[in-house]
Motif scaffolding. Structure first.
Motif, short mmCIF file in Angstrom:
data_model
loop_
_atom_site.label_atom_id
_atom_site.label_comp_id
_atom_site.label_asym_id
_atom_site.label_seq_id
_atom_site.Cartn_x
_atom_site.Cartn_y
_atom_site.Cartn_z
N ILE A 120 0.84 -1.21 0.00
CA ILE A 120 0.00 0.00 0.00
C ILE A 120 0.87 1.25 0.00
O ILE A 120 0.65 2.19 -0.78
CB ILE A 120 -0.95 0.00 1.22
CG1 ILE A 120 -2.05 -1.05 1.05
CG2 ILE A 120 -1.57 1.39 1.42
CD1 ILE A 120 -2.94 -1.21 2.26
N ILE A 121 1.87 1.26 0.89
CA ILE A 121 2.78 2.42 0.96
C ILE A 121 3.54 2.58 -0.35
O ILE A 121 3.70 3.69 -0.88
CB ILE A 121 3.77 2.27 2.13
CG1 ILE A 121 3.01 2.26 3.46
CG2 ILE A 121 4.80 3.40 2.12
CD1 ILE A 121 3.87 1.93 4.66
N GLU A 122 3.99 1.46 -0.91
CA GLU A 122 4.75 1.49 -2.16
C GLU A 122 3.92 2.11 -3.29
O GLU A 122 4.39 3.00 -4.01
CB GLU A 122 5.17 0.07 -2.54
CG GLU A 122 5.92 0.00 -3.86
CD GLU A 122 6.12 -1.42 -4.35
OE1 GLU A 122 7.14 -1.70 -4.99
OE2 GLU A 122 5.22 -2.27 -4.09
N PHE A 123 2.68 1.64 -3.45
CA PHE A 123 1.85 2.14 -4.53
C PHE A 123 1.38 3.57 -4.29
O PHE A 123 1.19 4.34 -5.23
CB PHE A 123 0.65 1.22 -4.75
CG PHE A 123 1.00 -0.04 -5.50
CD1 PHE A 123 1.37 0.01 -6.84
CD2 PHE A 123 0.98 -1.27 -4.88
CE1 PHE A 123 1.70 -1.14 -7.54
CE2 PHE A 123 1.31 -2.43 -5.56
CZ PHE A 123 1.67 -2.37 -6.90
N GLY A 176 8.53 6.42 -6.46
CA GLY A 176 8.71 6.61 -5.03
C GLY A 176 9.94 5.88 -4.52
O GLY A 176 10.55 5.07 -5.23
N TYR A 177 10.28 6.14 -3.26
CA TYR A 177 11.52 5.56 -2.70
C TYR A 177 11.47 4.04 -2.65
O TYR A 177 12.45 3.36 -2.98
CB TYR A 177 11.74 6.12 -1.29
CG TYR A 177 13.08 5.74 -0.70
CD1 TYR A 177 14.25 6.41 -1.10
CD2 TYR A 177 13.20 4.71 0.22
CE1 TYR A 177 15.49 6.07 -0.58
CE2 TYR A 177 14.43 4.35 0.75
CZ TYR A 177 15.57 5.04 0.34
OH TYR A 177 16.80 4.68 0.85
N LEU A 178 10.34 3.47 -2.22
CA LEU A 178 10.24 2.01 -2.10
C LEU A 178 10.30 1.34 -3.48
O LEU A 178 11.00 0.34 -3.66
CB LEU A 178 8.95 1.62 -1.39
CG LEU A 178 8.84 2.01 0.09
CD1 LEU A 178 7.52 1.54 0.67
CD2 LEU A 178 10.01 1.41 0.89
N ALA A 179 9.53 1.88 -4.43
CA ALA A 179 9.50 1.28 -5.77
C ALA A 179 10.82 1.48 -6.52
O ALA A 179 11.12 0.73 -7.46
CB ALA A 179 8.35 1.89 -6.58
#
Length: 267
Positions: free
Chosen positions: A213-216, A222-225
């Motif tokens: 959820i945070i990634e999307f 974004g940082y995670l992706a």
């Protein structure tokens, strides 16, 4: 101008191959366990469980191919969908195990939802989440629909989190009630360790869902992706643990006809 790529990093072929080998080996061992134990009465559970593992394996086949060609749409969509969706299938199997535990404990009244209805009730949410994530995952690979696909996927993940969180609460309440009724540690009961395993794998799936959820929400840039390591730490590894833990505590050994008969004779 740099060549277009679906990734903001260079995907590791080695990591994808290692994941492929691990998931493939686990898939093979699950099939072997099914054949060895021949728990045909439990075939709906086993088929449900076995059907999950090739999806994850195929997902990493696509990821290895995608790492070779970061501009190819087919492998990108394949790895995205096949790695994103399996937790919904894992959940269906976990619901079935819970229902069997409640019946095995011979205390169906302690479950907020009847053990015969648990799987049907929560699978509805998983089907909705599954379809939304599958649709969103495919749409994100199309530039003109990427933004909409991202939103659809996020809603699907929230639906999954809502239903799985509800199931986790349900199982915790059952644990507390049965412990209070029988006045013994649940862990000492035949099905106790398996119930604790359900708690553990449920938390891993919830953690993975929160990560996604945070990634999307951060978006593709974004940082995670943008850092591959997070996917392997918060998705690949937790889901592999969920898959392999049942090698060591196989549900059919605890909840099978033979185990139930032995318990009956011991009463």
């Amino acid at each position: 101008m740099s060549e277009y790529s679906f990734y903001h990093y260079s995907p590791s072929v080695a990591a994808a191959v290692v994941a492929l080998i691990c998931y493939g080996a686990s898939t093979g061992f699950h099939i072997f366990q099914l054949w060895k134990l021949r728990s045909w009465f439990f075939i709906t559970f086993v088929v449900g469980a076995i059907s999950i593992f090739p999806v994850m394996t195929v997902g990493y086949v696509f990821r290895a191919a995608s790492a070779k060609d970061k501009t190819a749409m087919g492998p990108y969509i394949g790895q995205s969908v096949c790695i994103l969706l399996p937790p919904s299938l894992y959940a269906a199997t976990i619901y079935m195990i819970y229902g069997r535990i409640v019946l095995f404990a011979r205390t169906p009244g302690l479950s907020i939802i009847s053990p015969h209805k648990v799987t049907k009730t929560f699978v509805i949410g998983d089907v909705i989440a599954f379809l939304m994530q599958a649709t969103g995952g495919g749409m994100m690979a199309i530039s003109s629909m990427s933004s909409l696909g991202q939103k659809v996927t996020i809603v699907g993940l929230f639906v999954q989190l809502l239903f799985f969180g509800g199931f986790f609460s349900l199982s915790v309440v059952f644990h507390q009630r049965i412990q209070k009724l029988k006045r013994v540690r649940v862990l000492s009961m035949p099905y106790g360790p398996l119930l604790y395993v359900l708690f553990g794998v449920s938390l891993l799936i919830i953690l993975r869902c929160l990560f996604r959820i945070i990634e999307f929400c951060q978006g593709n840039d974004g940082y995670l992706a943008s850092h591959e390591v997070f996917m392997y730490v918060f998705d690949t590894l937790p889901m592999f643990v969920v898959q392999t833990v049942f090698h060591f505590l196989y549900p059919a050994n605890v909840l099978g006809e033979k185990a139930y008969s032995e318990l009956e004779m011991g009463v």
